[in-house]
Design a protein around this motif. Structure first.
Motif, mmCIF file in Angstrom:
data_model
loop_
_atom_site.group_PDB
_atom_site.id
_atom_site.type_symbol
_atom_site.label_atom_id
_atom_site.label_comp_id
_atom_site.label_asym_id
_atom_site.label_seq_id
_atom_site.Cartn_x
_atom_site.Cartn_y
_atom_site.Cartn_z
ATOM 1 N N THR A 17 -4.468 -7.750 0.049
ATOM 2 C CA THR A 17 -4.583 -6.621 0.505
ATOM 3 C C THR A 17 -3.359 -7.080 0.903
ATOM 4 O O THR A 17 -3.053 -6.491 1.759
ATOM 5 N N GLN A 18 -2.724 -7.287 0.233
ATOM 6 C CA GLN A 18 -1.192 -7.950 1.046
ATOM 7 C C GLN A 18 -0.321 -7.173 -0.487
ATOM 8 O O GLN A 18 -0.249 -6.570 -1.538
ATOM 9 N N PRO A 19 0.331 -6.367 1.126
ATOM 10 C CA PRO A 19 1.498 -5.387 0.104
ATOM 11 C C PRO A 19 2.422 -6.195 -0.549
ATOM 12 O O PRO A 19 3.317 -6.977 0.397
ATOM 13 N N ILE A 20 3.801 -5.740 -0.928
ATOM 14 C CA ILE A 20 4.763 -6.575 -2.217
ATOM 15 C C ILE A 20 5.756 -5.559 -1.774
ATOM 16 O O ILE A 20 5.810 -4.713 -2.847
ATOM 17 N N PRO A 21 6.579 -5.060 -0.749
ATOM 18 C CA PRO A 21 7.689 -3.856 -1.053
ATOM 19 C C PRO A 21 8.526 -4.456 -2.774
ATOM 20 O O PRO A 21 8.518 -5.813 -3.278
ATOM 21 N N VAL A 22 9.297 -3.387 -2.982
ATOM 22 C CA VAL A 22 10.061 -3.012 -4.493
ATOM 23 C C VAL A 22 10.796 -1.970 -3.820
ATOM 24 O O VAL A 22 11.270 -1.224 -3.769
ATOM 25 N N ASP A 23 11.891 -2.449 -4.889
ATOM 26 C CA ASP A 23 13.127 -1.726 -4.969
ATOM 27 C C ASP A 23 13.154 -0.586 -5.721
ATOM 28 O O ASP A 23 13.759 -1.900 -6.537
ATOM 29 N N GLN A 64 5.340 4.748 0.566
ATOM 30 C CA GLN A 64 5.879 3.131 1.363
ATOM 31 C C GLN A 64 6.639 2.147 0.081
ATOM 32 O O GLN A 64 6.907 1.568 1.182
ATOM 33 N N ARG A 65 7.493 2.280 -0.722
ATOM 34 C CA ARG A 65 7.583 1.524 -1.735
ATOM 35 C C ARG A 65 7.551 -0.225 -1.370
ATOM 36 O O ARG A 65 7.927 -1.161 -1.190
ATOM 37 N N GLU A 66 6.014 0.233 -1.638
ATOM 38 C CA GLU A 66 5.566 -1.508 -2.133
ATOM 39 C C GLU A 66 4.634 -1.402 -3.036
ATOM 40 O O GLU A 66 3.424 0.043 -3.068
ATOM 41 N N VAL A 67 3.695 -2.218 -3.730
ATOM 42 C CA VAL A 67 2.502 -2.629 -4.423
ATOM 43 C C VAL A 67 1.384 -2.905 -3.523
ATOM 44 O O VAL A 67 1.932 -3.871 -2.946
ATOM 45 N N LEU A 68 0.349 -3.028 -3.996
ATOM 46 C CA LEU A 68 -0.711 -3.240 -3.336
ATOM 47 C C LEU A 68 -1.383 -3.899 -5.042
ATOM 48 O O LEU A 68 -2.217 -3.143 -5.635
ATOM 49 N N ARG A 69 -1.484 -4.823 -5.863
ATOM 50 C CA ARG A 69 -2.116 -5.932 -6.602
ATOM 51 C C ARG A 69 -3.457 -5.056 -6.149
ATOM 52 O O ARG A 69 -4.052 -5.205 -5.505
ATOM 53 N N VAL A 70 -4.083 -4.743 -7.879
ATOM 54 C CA VAL A 70 -5.972 -5.036 -8.058
ATOM 55 C C VAL A 70 -6.208 -6.237 -7.375
ATOM 56 O O VAL A 70 -5.778 -7.451 -7.575
ATOM 57 N N GLY A 71 -7.149 -6.112 -6.594
ATOM 58 C CA GLY A 71 -7.469 -7.108 -6.051
ATOM 59 C C GLY A 71 -6.546 -7.821 -4.492
ATOM 60 O O GLY A 71 -7.145 -9.232 -3.859
ATOM 61 N N LEU A 123 1.703 8.133 -5.759
ATOM 62 C CA LEU A 123 2.446 8.461 -4.442
ATOM 63 C C LEU A 123 2.733 6.923 -3.547
ATOM 64 O O LEU A 123 3.794 7.056 -3.299
ATOM 65 N N ARG A 124 1.512 6.620 -3.270
ATOM 66 C CA ARG A 124 1.871 6.236 -1.938
ATOM 67 C C ARG A 124 2.951 4.925 -2.327
ATOM 68 O O ARG A 124 3.603 4.645 -1.798
ATOM 69 N N VAL A 125 2.899 4.315 -3.582
ATOM 70 C CA VAL A 125 4.220 3.342 -3.750
ATOM 71 C C VAL A 125 5.306 3.869 -3.917
ATOM 72 O O VAL A 125 5.918 3.653 -2.886
ATOM 73 N N LEU A 126 5.487 5.859 -4.663
ATOM 74 C CA LEU A 126 6.735 5.745 -3.995
ATOM 75 C C LEU A 126 7.367 6.773 -2.749
ATOM 76 O O LEU A 126 8.092 5.865 -2.543
#
Length: 461
Positions: A271-277, A262-269, A257-260
């Motif tokens: 703290t830096q979000p990565i934008p995704v389209d 914020q349109r960003e993912v947080l890899r396991v391990g 739900l957070r990915v949808l």
């Protein structure tokens, strides 16, 4: 690479002829023009893959040629010829769309290096376009077969949503073609040239689901020896298809739900979000509202995803489509096996119409493929088809029950009888039974648990 067409443009005859001769000796098809105006006339008469033009010429100069070419055929590459004193202008031309520049005096090796580089790029682009055409042919809307009103509604909805960016939930029983619908939406829309990533959520163990979906950093857990992007990053600028969405744990659904949102993912391990389209399409073989009531699908996630719902009907509700589907699968088999196309008799079609098809279209396709493989004749008759297809289960007596409950009980009876038969025929081999029913092994295991069926009973017997 010699198949590409090249136009050389220069007002100096010796330079023009020298470039043309060098390229022709290397096997390229070359024409030449003595001015920018002549070049644009030639370009209008025939498509060139590469234009090599001098920057400074009387009348229409190299920039004019560049702009004229790109206006007519943007995919044509343009290389600029320039003297040392005009390199700055050549760099400006690259910003306007030129591929590269070559400095005078002529360096044959530099010329051929750049031209071969362009030729490789054009060849690669052609391969990508060919692959894209094959993908569209394989996964386009025409692969969904049927004329039933329920299927017409499916086609109408696909046509309406394929050019949009909205999320879609696709519902329907196992084997009805939910992934085909998802692929038709993707390959018929603006993201068609980007990745389509299909994820079977039911096959993701809870312990690894988050790192598979969202990726992980090196050292995030024991055995994480390198950073690994997840499915969402792999689908960037494309589409991700989440099949059997309710199979994800509620904790993973929170992160989804957070990915949808914020349109960003947080890899396991990390703290830096990565934008995704990413465009998200989801599917389930159960009623989504029922999953929400039972607590296996988060309500907030459901409402976030449920912009448009497309329901794919089960095969038993569109039996009149069976002849069309059979013809489609017979044609596919002929192409796949490189053999003459087989036909089916009316008696054979009657047998197929009489079956309940708990595995839906996938089961029908498997039956046709198996029959084509095993039947020595080019004509498929009733006797060539599996026996269970000719003997539909006897429906239970549901007199007095509300229609919806009676329908559900009838469906459950069809499912149970077909599963029992498949397990009996295969001696309790769940993998082979799932294949015969045209459904995934994990789906069959879920159905067996739902109906209280123990496969060991058949192995012991």
């Amino acid at each position: 690479m010699g198949s590409i067409r090249i136009l050389v443009v220069d007002d100096e005859v010796l330079i023009r002829k020298g470039f043309a001769h060098a390229l022709q000796e290397d096997g390229f098809s070359v024409e030449s023009a003595g001015s920018g105006d002549e070049a644009l006339r030639l370009f209008g008469d025939g498509a060139f893959d590469l234009v090599i033009t001098d920057l400074r010429m009387p009348g229409t100069d190299g920039l004019g040629v560049l702009h004229g070419v790109k206006a007519v055929r943007p995919e044509t590459e343009v290389v600029i010829l320039t003297g040392y004193g005009t390199i700055q202008n050549a760099v400006a031309a690259i910003k306007d769309g030129a591929y590269n520049y070559i400095t005078k005096p002529l360096n044959r090796h530099e010329l051929l290096r750049i031209v071969h580089e362009v030729a490789e790029k054009i060849e690669l682009r052609g391969r990508v376009q060919q692959l894209q055409s094959q993908l569209e042919s394989r996964y386009g809307l025409h692969n969904l077969v049927g004329r039933a009103p329920a299927m017409q509604r499916v086609y109408d909805l696909i046509e309406k949503v394929r050019h949009s960016e909205c999320t879609v939930i696709i519902t329907g029983e196992s084997g009805t073609g939910k992934e085909l619908v998802a692929r038709a939406i993707h390959f018929g829309g603006p993201r068609a040239e980007r990745p389509f990533v299909a994820v079977n959520c039911g096959a993701l163990p809870e312990s690894i689901a988050e790192r598979e979906l969202f990726g992980h950093e090196r050292g995030a857990f024991t055995g994480a020896v390198r950073t690994q992007p997840g499915y969402f990053e792999s689908a960037d600028r494309g589409t991700i298809f989440l099949d059997e969405l309710p199979e994800l744990s509620l904790g993973t659904q929170v992160r989804l739900l957070r990915v949808l949102q914020q349109r960003e993912v947080l890899r396991v391990g990390s703290t830096q979000p990565i934008p995704v389209d990413v465009r998200v399409l989801a599917a389930t073989n159960r009623e989504p509202e029922d999953c929400v009531r039972r607590g296996v699908l988060r309500e907030d996630l459901y409402y976030r995803l449920n912009v448009v719902t497309i329901h794919v009907p089960p095969l038993r509700e569109r039996l009149d489509d069976i002849p069309l589907l059979v013809e489609h699968f017979l044609e596919k088999c002929a192409q796949r096996f490189h053999q003459p196309r087989k036909t089916i008799t009316l008696a054979g079609l009657d047998v197929l119409r009489a079956h309940a098809w708990p595995g839906n279209v996938r089961e029908l396709e498997n039956v046709i493929e198996r029959t084509v493989t095993l039947s020595p004749s080019t004509l498929i008759d009733a006797a060539d088809l599996p026996r269970y297809a000719a003997a539909p289960p006897t429906p239970p007596s549901d007199a007095g029950l509300p229609l919806r409950r009676a329908k559900r009980r009838l469906q459950e009876s069809f499912e149970r009888d077909s599963i029992l038969h498949a397990l009996r025929v295969t001696g309790g081999n769940v993998t082979r039974a799932a294949e015969s029913l045209g459904i995934a092994r994990s789906a069959l295991q879920r159905l067996m648990r739902r109906h209280g069926i123990d496969g060991r009973t058949f192995r012991e017997g």
